[in-house]
Every structure is written in structure tokens, then in C-alpha cells.
Design a protein around this motif. Structure first.
Motif, PDB file in Angstrom:
ATOM      1  N   GLU A  29       6.861  23.402 -56.866  1.00 25.83           N
ATOM      2  CA  GLU A  29       7.687  24.541 -56.428  1.00 25.83           C
ATOM      3  C   GLU A  29       9.158  24.328 -56.739  1.00 25.83           C
ATOM      4  O   GLU A  29       9.959  25.248 -56.638  1.00 25.83           O
ATOM      5  N   PHE A  30       9.524  23.079 -57.068  1.00 24.96           N
ATOM      6  CA  PHE A  30      10.945  22.771 -57.213  1.00 24.96           C
ATOM      7  C   PHE A  30      11.339  22.686 -58.676  1.00 24.96           C
ATOM      8  O   PHE A  30      10.498  22.429 -59.544  1.00 24.96           O
ATOM      9  N   SER A  31      12.628  22.882 -58.930  1.00 28.58           N
ATOM     10  CA  SER A  31      13.139  22.714 -60.287  1.00 28.58           C
ATOM     11  C   SER A  31      13.126  21.225 -60.624  1.00 28.58           C
ATOM     12  O   SER A  31      13.004  20.372 -59.732  1.00 28.58           O
TER      13      SER A  31
ATOM     14  N   LYS B  21      15.860  19.435 -58.778  1.00 27.45           N
ATOM     15  CA  LYS B  21      15.578  19.208 -57.360  1.00 27.45           C
ATOM     16  C   LYS B  21      14.584  18.048 -57.206  1.00 27.45           C
ATOM     17  O   LYS B  21      14.740  17.201 -56.330  1.00 27.45           O
TER      18      LYS B  21
ATOM     19  N   PRO C 107      11.487  25.325 -63.428  1.00 24.13           N
ATOM     20  CA  PRO C 107      10.499  24.791 -62.477  1.00 24.13           C
ATOM     21  C   PRO C 107       9.720  23.656 -63.145  1.00 24.13           C
ATOM     22  O   PRO C 107       9.415  23.738 -64.346  1.00 24.13           O
TER      23      PRO C 107
ATOM     24  N   GLU D 160      14.436  21.546 -46.303  1.00 24.40           N
ATOM     25  CA  GLU D 160      14.469  22.231 -47.596  1.00 24.40           C
ATOM     26  C   GLU D 160      13.070  22.293 -48.203  1.00 24.40           C
ATOM     27  O   GLU D 160      12.655  23.329 -48.737  1.00 24.40           O
ATOM     28  N   ILE D 161      12.341  21.186 -48.086  1.00 24.59           N
ATOM     29  CA  ILE D 161      10.973  21.173 -48.623  1.00 24.59           C
ATOM     30  C   ILE D 161      10.116  22.188 -47.878  1.00 24.59           C
ATOM     31  O   ILE D 161       9.388  22.982 -48.481  1.00 24.59           O
TER      32      ILE D 161
ATOM     33  N   THR E 148      11.000  25.679 -48.939  1.00 22.22           N
ATOM     34  CA  THR E 148      10.509  25.984 -50.283  1.00 22.22           C
ATOM     35  C   THR E 148       9.010  26.273 -50.251  1.00 22.22           C
ATOM     36  O   THR E 148       8.544  27.213 -50.893  1.00 22.22           O
ATOM     37  N   HIS E 149       8.261  25.465 -49.491  1.00 26.83           N
ATOM     38  CA  HIS E 149       6.819  25.721 -49.371  1.00 26.83           C
ATOM     39  C   HIS E 149       6.561  27.123 -48.837  1.00 26.83           C
ATOM     40  O   HIS E 149       5.724  27.857 -49.333  1.00 26.83           O
TER      41      HIS E 149
ATOM     42  N   THR F 220       7.473  29.832 -51.446  1.00 26.31           N
ATOM     43  CA  THR F 220       6.581  29.925 -52.595  1.00 26.31           C
ATOM     44  C   THR F 220       5.165  30.312 -52.182  1.00 26.31           C
ATOM     45  O   THR F 220       4.336  30.589 -53.018  1.00 26.31           O
TER      46      THR F 220
END
Lengths: 236, 410
Positions: A102-104, A107, A144, B7-8, B11-12, B15
């Protein structure tokens, strides 16, 4: 000539598997690794080389014997202390990249440093860009992680392993999924790190060519060290 | 660093919008229904309690029946016992010096209203037609302050009763049965044989048929005459307190200033109180189970997320996240789902309450007695979040126990 600083020491490591039957994987293994060394562990499948690596990594604590990392005896540490030790002293590269999808890329590289909390977010971002630049991925930073090619993903995972400037980088088949070209790139980066950054690399591999070009190769057979080959005399 | 965990988690959540929404939807329904059902139950309890207080006071002071005691009691088993038949004393039921008692009661800081009352069984006659009922001799103005009688008047006025010893205010049921109107004459007789012709100065309608078909109000002096009692005869003093829920304690305090029996409304209406408790317990249990079922949605979705993210969890643990960090990440995710669901659930429940407020039930109830009670909103919010926290904690704990080596070695 470099000074021989011991960075990792393993004394009499023994480990058993109990499932399906009791079986000794590691038999009183002892060896030492030095700062700035590019060490490879080779052996047939089932020889215990990966098992040894995971014991060294502090993630597997179910063994007997002693392991010192940068002078710290890891056996007595609690799991949270081991997590902190891994965070600031050990970088990991696996056969699979294990990037968070999910992260770039940026990140993904930043997360271990954010966990460490030594630098502020801006500095961390700068450092992450630096590491990605070393691996030739600066232009992919904001994509991503899931959108990159396999070789690129593996390089991002190396950047992640480097972000906290760990003393040791542990790799389990780091080039296992890579083509010749990317294998060469990864190898060159590792070589560079050991020579310039004074970081130690301990890599499990079955790529004979890769192993031959490392500084030293330890060969395991049935849980015992059967051969230690110095490929280059970088160490005294 | 905590921020990294947050932050994690965020983000979860971002998404995986669909899963988040499904989980939040479960909580929405749970919290909404919980709020709605408890508001229903509370609204109805308030209503039925108000119904009680239409006709009965928070506290009642009266002279309790006394059981006679033998003049002589045997001191040991060798003595002969006097055979006697203990029964209640045929004593006068009057309170001594009732006006002083009333004044003392009114002087207590926790008493808002108090009235003296003289009740008698009355027969309302017109020609040969007769209706049986109860007549209350009261100071109608003080009585109306307490029970809001003036609000239920459909003809005449309570102000016409004081000083009019022949005046009577009757229930609408009696009026229609005997075909009587304002200013008509009504013959009232008591069980003691006193018969008087009264003039109807008012008619009330409370909606309660027992009250409307049987009750009437007269002056205290009139009631005393019907009972053949002297002008100081008063059988009961009723008092109201600011908070009916605390009337038990107030009754205890009041008991200290009088020798007469002080009883609060929960004793007098024990059956109603017990029924009320039963109903709210039932409603509470049902709505809580719905909330629990909703929490399983969060549990399921988080468990599925964790199984899918097992690789991510392994690498996070490898790069130095502790078990506690992993728990925080997933509990925060559950919490976000819970907060979204709880807020939406409160709105949903609020809408249901609003709709219910406009549902006409008919009879004396009228529109459904349901109100927005901040306390129930608060309880629903706290419970909703608490339950999601629990539902999130167990999968998170499982995630924290993931052995990274077993993942990497696959």
C-alpha cells in the motif's frame, strides 16, 4: 589493511527441529564475522544455512549456544529488546522483497527509520532518497511498491535494509528471484557497502558464482561447518 | 515511534475502504439498534412512571395498622400462655395534628409539594342509576400543583372548588354514565350513610379509565362530613420530591421527623417497578446481543486482513516492530472502524427515534413516548467503541504472535 573488528560471534550453536521427528539441524556451530566483511553461507538444501541465519538474525530464539552482535549477548534479551536491536543494527534482505504494497517505495524505505525515531521526518525522507539513489531508483521513489518490476522491488528492499545504517545486513537468497543483470547490480551494491560503508553482509546463497566472489564463504553440511574459504584477502 | 504505527493503520484503512465500510456498517446497525431499543425502553418507562405520578405521590405518610399485643406474655415454658387472637386494632386512622405535620413535611428542603388528603368510598347517584367510586377530599389548588389536575380539566375550573362545600369535580366517565354536565346536581352518598346533593363545578379527563370512571374531588371538610369525622381528621399526607429515583432516601429522612408510616412510591407500586425493570433488562439484553453480533463483523474482517497481511506483519517484526506495535496497528484499525460505525450508528439511531416520535399509538399514550436522552447516546457510544476494541484486540494479539521466521522460510 583493515583492522579486524569482530561484529558477530556465534559460539556452539545447536538447534533441533521437533516436527515431524526430533532432528538436529545445527551441531555446535561456532564462527566469527568481522566488520566490513562480505560473508556468504552456502550448503545444500537442508544443510541448516538458513536456519543458522535466522538464529543469527535474533528472530529465531529457540537454540542453545551464544550469539554476540556488536558485543551484545543476544540470548538474554527480551523480545522487545531484540526488536530494537534488529531495528538499529540489522538490515534484512530476503528472496522475496516483502515490501508493503500500500505504500510508496519511499515510504517503504522510510518505515524502519521512522520506527527508530533517530531523525525527524524530513531528514528521514532525505536519507531515504539517498539510499534509493545509491540503488538507482530515485525516480521510482513515489510509485507504489507494487507497481515496480521484481528487480526494482528487490533493490527497494535493499534500500530499506540500509536506511538505519545497520552494522550487519543479513540476506536470505537475495538474488534468488533475480535475473543475471539484477544479480550483478545487487552484488555490486553489496561489495560497495562492505568496502566503503564498513558494513558486514552475511548472505545465504546457493548461487556458487555469487558466493565465490564474496570475501569469505562458509560451507555447511548437515549442520556443521565443513569448509571456510577466503576468496579475497581483504581481511588480514 | 507511535506515529509510524498510526500511519500504517491509516494506510491500511484507506486502501481497504470496502472492508472498513462493511465493518463500520455492522457497528452502525449494532449501535443504532442498541440506542433505539434502549431509548424505546427508557421512553416507555418514563411514560409509565409519569402515569403513576398522575395519581400517586412520591411519598405517602399514613397511620399504619397495628397488630394488638397480648396484655401478658408467658415468660417461660412453665407458665401458661394466655390465648389471644392478635389482629389489627380498631383504632381511628387519623393523623394527629395533620396541619403541623404538613408544615413540617413542607419545611424539609427535599420536599417540593405536599397535600393532606381524606378519601372515602362514594356512590354517585342520579335517579336510580348509581356509579361506585372514590372521592378525594383535598385542597384542590395544592393538589393540582402536585398532580397537574388543572391540565386535565375538560369543563369548569378547579378554582371554583375551594370554599364551595357543595362543590364536586368528577371524572368524565362518571359524567357520561350519569349524563351529567357542568353545574348539574349530583347526589353523593358514602358507605357511612351520609347523602348530600353536590353541584358539579368541574369535569376532568386524564385518559386513565379507572380514574375517569371513579374519582371525584371535594373539599376536605366535605369529605370529613361524609366520613362522620371531626374537622381535624386527615388520613394521609402525600409529598413529592425533586427526583422520584431518590424518593427512597428521602422517605428514610422523612421518617425521622414523624412517627407515622412513611412509604415511597416504589413500595406502593412494587409490581409496576418490577415490571419496568424486567422490560428494561429484556430490551438491554436483546440490544446488547445485537451489538455483540455486530462486533463479530469487525473480528472477522480484521482476522481476514491479518491473514492477508501476514507477510507484511512478518517484515514489520523483522525490521524492528515489537509485538506491542503490531497490536497497536490493528487495534487502531478496529478503533477507526468502530468510531466511524459508532458515529453513523448514533445518527441512525437518532433517525429511528425521530421517526418513532411521530408514530401515533392511540389511546392515552398518544405519540410514542420516546425522547433523545443524552445518557443513552453516551452509553451507546462508549459500548460501541468498547466492543470494537475487544473485537479488534484478539485478532491483533494473533498478529503480534506471528513468527516471522515461519513466514520467511516458506
Amino acid at each position: 589493511m583493515k583492522e579486524k573488528n569482530i561484529i558477530l560471534q556465534a559460539n556452539n550453536i545447536e538447534k533441533y527441529f521437533y516436527d515431524p521427528v526430533k532432528f538436529q539441524v545445527l551441531r555446535r556451530l561456532s564462527f566469527t564475522s568481522y566488520q566490513g566483511e562480505f560473508l556468504t553461507l552456502v550448503g545444500k538444501s537442508g544443510s541448516g544455512k538458513s536456519t543458522l541465519l535466522y538464529c543469527l538474525s535474533t528472530m529465531d530464539t529457540d537454540y542453545s549456544g551464544e550469539i554476540f552482535i556488536d558485543g551484545v549477548k543476544t540470548n538474554n534479551l527480551k523480545s522487545d529488546q531484540l526488536a530494537n536491536l534488529r531495528n538499529h543494527s540489522i538490515g534484512f534482505v530476503f528472496q522475496f522483497h516483502y515490501l508493503l504494497p500500500e505504500f510508496s517505495c519511499l515510504k517503504n524505505v522510510m518505515i524502519p527509520a521512522m520506527k527508530l525515531g533517530k531523525y525527524n521526518l524530513k531528514e528521514i525522507e532525505e536519507r531515504a532518497y539517498q539510499k534509493l539513489e545509491i540503488l538507482g531508483l530515485k525516480d521510482q521513489a513515489l510509485k507504489p511498491a507494487s507497481k515496480l518490476s521484481g528487480g526494482q522491488q528487490q533493490r527497494v528492499s535493499i534500500a530499506r535494509a540500509l536506511i538505519n545504517d545497520p552494522k550487519i545486513i543479513m540476506c536470505d537468497e537475495p538474488t534468488g528471484n533475480l535475473d543475471t543483470k539484477n544479480t550483478q547490480i545487487v552484488f555490486d551494491i553489496f561489495k560497495q557497502l562492505t568496502q566503503q560503508g564498513n558494513q558486514t553482509i552475511i548472505a545465504v546463497t546457493h548461487d556458487v558464482d555469487f558466493a565465490k566472489r564474496s570475501d569469505r564463504t562458509i560451507e555447511l553440511t548437515d549442520g556443521e561447518i565443513t569448509a571456510t574459504t577466503k576468496n579475497f584477502e581483504v581481511l588480514l | 515511534m507511535k506515529n509510524t504505527n498510526l500511519e500504517i493503520a491509516f494506510t491500511h484503512i484507506i486502501t481497504r475502504k470496502r472492508q472498513t465500510l462493511v465493518a463500520a456498517l455492522g457497528v452502525l446497525v449494532g449501535v443504532g439498534i442498541y440506542l433505539f431499543m434502549n431509548s424505546l425502553s427508557a421512553g416507555f418507562s418514563d411514560f409509565s412512571r409519569d402515569e403513576i405520578f398522575k395519581n400517586s405521590a412520591h411519598i405517602k405518610i399514613f397511620k399504619d395498622d397495628q397488630i394488638s399485643v397480648p396484655f401478658y406474655q408467658s415468660k417461660d415454658k412453665n407458665e401458661l400462655a394466655i390465648i389471644n387472637n392478635p389482629q389489627i386494632l380498631a383504632e381511628n386512622k387519623t393523623l394527629l395534628n395533620p396541619s403541623v405535620l404538613l408544615k413540617n413535611v413542607l419545611n424539609e428542603p427535599y420536599i417540593t409539594n405536599a397535600v393532606m388528603q381524606v378519601d372515602f368510598s362514594a356512590f354517585y347517584n342520579k335517579g336510580t342509576a348509581q356509579v361506585k367510586g372514590t372521592s378525594n377530599g383535598v385542597d384542590i389548588l395544592a393538589y393540582s400543583d402536585m398532580y397537574n389536575t388543572a391540565k386535565y380539566m375538560v369543563a369548569g375550573s378547579i378554582n371554583d372548588l375551594p370554599g364551595n362545600l357543595n362543590g364536586i369535580i368528577i371524572g368524565s366517565g362518571i359524567a357520561s354514565k350519569l349524563s351529567l354536565g357542568l353545574n348539574d346536581n349530583l347526589v353523593v352518598s358514602s358507605s357511612l350513610g351520609i347523602t348530600k346533593t353536590m353541584k358539579i363545578v368541574g369535569i376532568f379527563k386524564t385518559g386513565s379509565s379507572t380514574s375517569d370512571n371513579q374519582r371525584s374531588f371535594v373539599n376536605i371538610a366535605t369529605a370529613q362530613q361524609f366520613l362522620k369525622q371531626n374537622p381535624s381528621y386527615v388520613s394521609t399526607v402525600f409529598a413529592n420530591t425533586p427526583d422520584p429515583d431518590k424518593s427512597k432516601d428521602f422517605a428514610k429522612r422523612l421518617q425521622q421527623i414523624t412517627a407515622y408510616k412513611v412509604e415511597d412510591w416504589t413500595v406502593t407500586n412494587a409490581d409496576l417497578v418490577a415490571g419496568d425493570k424486567t422490560r428494561s433488562t429484556m430490551m438491554g439484553a436483546i440490544s446488547l446481543s445485537i451489538l455483540l453480533v455486530a462486533s463479530f463483523g469487525i473480528y472477522n474482517i480484521l482476522s481476514a486482513t491479518i491473514s492477508q497481511k501476514i507477510n507484511d506483519i512478518a517484515i514489520l517484526k523483522a525490521i524492528g516492530f515489537t509485538g506491542g506495535d503490531v497490536i497497536k496497528i490493528f487495534v487502531v484499525e478496529a478503533l477507526i472502524m468502530g468510531i466511524i460505525g459508532t458515529i453513523a450508528g448514533l445518527i441512525f439511531g437518532g433517525i429511528l427515534i425521530f421517526i418513532m416520535q411521530n408514530v401515533y399509538m392511540g389511546g392515552p399514550v398518544g405519540y410514542f413516548p420516546i425522547t433523545f436522552e443524552p445518557q443513552i447516546f453516551a452509553t451507546s457510544a462508549v459500548l460501541g467503541i468498547l466492543i470494537t476494541l475487544c473485537a479488534g484486540y484478539f485478532p491483533a494479539k494473533k498478529a503480534a504472535n506471528v513468527d516471522p521466521v515461519s513466514i520467511f522460510r516458506k
